[in-house]
Design a protein around this motif. Structure first.
Motif, PDB file in Angstrom:
ATOM      1  N   SER A  70      -2.746  -0.171   8.874  1.00 21.66           N
ATOM      2  CA  SER A  70      -2.003  -0.662   7.709  1.00 21.66           C
ATOM      3  C   SER A  70      -2.093   0.334   6.547  1.00 21.66           C
ATOM      4  O   SER A  70      -1.119   0.546   5.816  1.00 21.66           O
ATOM      5  N   ASP A  73       0.273   3.150   7.297  1.00 26.40           N
ATOM      6  CA  ASP A  73       1.663   2.724   7.087  1.00 26.40           C
ATOM      7  C   ASP A  73       2.023   2.711   5.604  1.00 26.40           C
ATOM      8  O   ASP A  73       3.100   3.154   5.204  1.00 26.40           O
ATOM      9  N   ARG A  74       1.107   2.189   4.763  1.00 31.65           N
ATOM     10  CA  ARG A  74       1.378   2.146   3.329  1.00 31.65           C
ATOM     11  C   ARG A  74       1.457   3.546   2.731  1.00 31.65           C
ATOM     12  O   ARG A  74       2.292   3.813   1.877  1.00 31.65           O
TER      13      ARG A  74
END
Length: 180
Positions: A70, A73-74
């Motif tokens: 995550s 991805d950010r």
């Protein structure tokens, strides 16, 4: 901790960068031999070298840090999702990618005041002329009078000198002569 060498100069310890280069094997053969000979004689530098070897071994055996999916991805979405600030005032980018300055007509340019030498001469207006100048002169004169009065005794008589002043007169030849 320093011993004298051949010419009476004290021997210095190895710099931290030299210790790191020695442990990493980055010194030339001559520098490596000199550092090795120094480390054999100097307990302080031997301890520094041992500590650096331990740190190098710990870094080499450590596992690589990992980041969560995550977070990756950010971080990857920053160019598409984050609003970037506008260009600074007065700067622009041309089609070929060069920075240029832009003069805006809605704001005055830097230094848009009067041209040097176009204002009235100093003293012709404002602070140094008129009522303020007279008041300032009055303050200065009254201050001078008060300071002169401070040197006079309270009776109003000047203080008498401690010794009588010598009398000065001219003799027959015209020379000045002092007598008491």
């Amino acid at each position: 901790m320093t011993d004298l060498r051949g010419w009476g100069l004290p021997e210095q310890h190895l710099l931290p960068d030299a210790v790191v280069a020695f442990v990493d094997g980055e010194l030339s053969s001559v520098a490596h031999e000199r550092a090795s000979a120094h480390i054999q004689r100097c307990g302080f530098c031997a301890l520094e070298t041992y500590t650096q070897q331990q740190a190098r071994a710990a870094v080499r055996t450590a596992s690589a840090p990992t980041a969560s999916a995550s977070l990756l991805d950010r971080l990857g979405a920053i160019p598409q999702e984050v609003e970037l600030p506008s260009a600074p005032d007065g700067l622009a980018i041309t089609e070929d990618g060069q920075f240029v300055t832009v003069q805006r007509t809605d704001k005055p340019a830097f230094g848009s005041g009067p041209v040097l030498g176009s204002s009235k001469p100093l003293g012709s207006q404002g602070w140094f002329s008129g009522r303020r100048a007279r008041q300032g002169a009055g303050v200065v004169v009254s201050g001078m009078l008060l300071s002169a009065l401070a040197f006079v005794t309270p009776d109003g008589e000047p203080e008498a000198p401690a010794q009588p002043a010598p009398l000065i007169h001219q003799d027959l030849s015209g020379a000045l002569v002092g007598t008491r």
